[in-house]
Design a protein around this motif. Structure first.
Motif, short mmCIF file in Angstrom:
data_model
loop_
_atom_site.label_atom_id
_atom_site.label_comp_id
_atom_site.label_asym_id
_atom_site.label_seq_id
_atom_site.Cartn_x
_atom_site.Cartn_y
_atom_site.Cartn_z
N LEU A 1 0.36 156.67 -22.37
CA LEU A 1 -0.14 157.03 -23.70
C LEU A 1 -0.19 158.55 -23.87
O LEU A 1 0.12 159.07 -24.95
CB LEU A 1 -1.53 156.43 -23.92
N ARG A 2 -0.56 159.25 -22.82
CA ARG A 2 -0.62 160.71 -22.89
C ARG A 2 0.78 161.30 -23.10
O ARG A 2 0.98 162.21 -23.90
CB ARG A 2 -1.24 161.24 -21.60
N GLU B 1 -3.08 154.99 -19.31
CA GLU B 1 -3.45 156.29 -19.89
C GLU B 1 -2.32 157.31 -19.77
O GLU B 1 -2.08 158.10 -20.69
CB GLU B 1 -4.71 156.81 -19.21
N ALA C 1 0.91 150.02 -25.04
CA ALA C 1 1.46 151.38 -24.90
C ALA C 1 2.98 151.35 -24.92
O ALA C 1 3.63 152.25 -25.45
CB ALA C 1 0.95 152.01 -23.61
N LYS D 1 -5.96 153.45 -25.70
CA LYS D 1 -6.60 153.99 -24.51
C LYS D 1 -7.97 153.35 -24.30
O LYS D 1 -8.34 152.99 -23.18
CB LYS D 1 -6.74 155.50 -24.64
#
Length: 496
Positions: free
Chosen positions: A139-140, A136, A40, A130
């Protein structure tokens, strides 16, 4: 004979390999290899290094509209004195030709597609990472920023190199090539329709709004949820979806983190456009400032390209308008020059979204929907910060006159921030309150005594000269793309 039989397949193989290499070279500007991203953090690094990047200013975009006129030196230094942007400023058929026949390379188009390619890679790799258990939340956030930036870049490309959004014809009008997959495909790209491009822009922005949530809340140089909402308000206005434009404007205005600057009490010692301004929702660092500072100079300076604020635009301001002092300076020759970002070119920024635009979007949308009283209140929220209390005139206009009044306020407030040209295009195709105009730019000639006015160049209204209201895709891209992307033929532009 056997030797010939061996050589011919080899030659064919080399030819096919070379052909595929050329095709891959073209596709590379629309694509990005995603195989090097393992984490990431790798994606965030790609986003920051190539997605945001240092902004490439659109040096010629300010020069097309009616807010600017030419201001060349009266004493050009011989035949080498070249006006690089005269072809753009005067809407010539081949605008990248300089005044002495050289060619100007328009690298904005290519630079933006390279950024889009990097963003496509981020958005392609994020779901897989993910699934592999990468953080997470990071990445979001990275995905939300990437969705916004891709939408933002496509919005600018579409409004420069494609036709304006017309509700009645958007499904057939031409726009720009659209690519959202990072894979290198064995094909060339042609123009998508205006509707296809704007649908993608909306989709990306809505995803961005969902993904960002509380990320980057206090940043003005990285995208946050309010940034996405402000951009959604802008895009809905361009698409004539006025209810949604108002709804998203209200979301932004209700965020009290951003406030209008009161020009009755401006921040001491700062130019109007400063990156720390409480009005700024998003701004990016720029490689050459706004690009406009170096082009707007006193005509006694010996710059190849030199421009000033047009007389028509300057005279539209009331004498009591506090924006005159904040936005402009007057040279010793009496010429009015844009200075919203101050006089230090190295500290200028590319200002993407400011709160005043959101107030103007809301006011215009309300007026077009016939909600005149609400529209008048909305526009006065801005104007009371731009006039002394005793000199703020009431808004008495209604109907079409109110729409025009608000659009003129928009012209004044957002001048030299890459809005006016786009606005003139969308007004021309508006189905409820259409407006179009011709534009004149002064034509200069030279003799032994120096500069003199020859006449003017004229751009006809959009309905009479549609091809010229769309910037041509650079010649290098046309050639490299083997003619799959085409430009409309632009008429010759004589001096009148």
């Amino acid at each position: 004979m056997r030797l010939l039989q061996n050589i011919v397949p080899l030659i064919c193989l080399l030819f096919i390999t070379g052909l595929f290499s050329s095709c891959k070279k073209f596709l590379a500007s629309y694509s990005q290899n995603q195989t090097f991203n393992k984490t990431a953090s790798d994606l965030e690094e790609l986003l920051l290094g190539q997605g945001y990047a240092i902004q490439q200013p659109i040096l010629w975009a300010h020069l097309l509209d009616d807010d600017v006129d030419g201001n060349p030196s009266p004493n050009p230094s011989g035949a080498s004195f070249t006006y690089n942007f005269s072809g753009y400023h005067n809407w010539q058929p081949v605008p990248w030709l300089t005044s002495y026949g050289g060619e100007l390379f328009d690298d904005y188009y290519t630079a933006v597609y390279k950024r889009i390619a990097a963003l496509n890679t981020v958005l392609y790799d994020a779901p897989e990472m993910k699934r592999k258990g990468e953080p997470e939340e990071l990445l979001r956030k990275v995905s939300g920023e990437s969705h916004f930036l891709r939408a933002y870049y496509y919005f600018y490309l579409a409004n420069l190199y494609g036709q304006p959004y017309n509700q009645a014809t958007a499904s057939v009008d031409y726009s720009i090539p659209l690519k959202t997959d990072p894979a290198v495909e064995d094909k060339v790209f042609s123009r998508n329709t205006v509707k296809e491009v704007f649908d993608q822009i909306l989709s990306d922005l809505l995803e961005s709004e969902k993904e960002l949530d509380s990320h980057n809340e206090n940043s003005r140089i990285r995208v946050n949820r309010t940034t996405a909402q402000a951009m959604l308000s802008r895009v809905y206005l361009f698409m004539s979806d006025y209810e949604n434009a108002i709804a998203y404007a209200d979301k932004v205005i209700s965020n009290k983190k951003y406030q209008l600057i009161d020009l009755n009490n401006p921040p001491a010692g700062l130019p109007f456009l400063d990156k720390s301004s409480q009005e700024n929702i998003l701004c990016f660092p720029s490689a050459l400032g706004s690009g406009l500072f170096t082009k707007m100079q006193n005509s006694s300076f010996t710059f190849g390209d030199n421009f000033k604020v047009s007389q028509e635009f300057r005279s539209s301001f009331a004498a009591s308008d506090l924006r005159i002092a904040a936005f402009f300076e007057q040279s010793g020759n009496g010429e009015v020059l844009a200075r919203k970002g101050g006089n230090n070119m190295n500290e200028m920024e590319s200002y993407i979204i400011r709160l005043p635009e959101v107030h103007l979007i809301k006011a215009e949308a309300l007026a077009i929907l016939g909600r005149d009283a609400e529209a008048s209140l909305a526009i006065q929220e801005l104007r009371k910060k731009r006039f002394k209390p005793g000199q703020l005139s009431p808004v008495t206009e209604t109907g079409a006159a109110l729409v025009n009044f608000i659009r003129e306020e928009r012209r004044k407030e957002l001048c030299f921030e890459w809005h006016r040209w786009f606005d003139l295009r969308r007004y021309a195709v508006n189905t409820r309150f259409p407006f179009e105009k011709s534009i004149h730019h002064t034509a200069y000639g030279y003799n032994s005594s120096g500069r003199y006015i020859q006449g003017y160049y004229k751009l006809k209204p959009y309905s009479q000269d549609k091809a010229t209201w769309v910037a041509p895709v650079p010649k290098s891209e046309i050639e490299f793309n083997q003619g799959a992307i085409k430009n409309e033929v632009r008429p010759e532009r004589p001096i009148i």
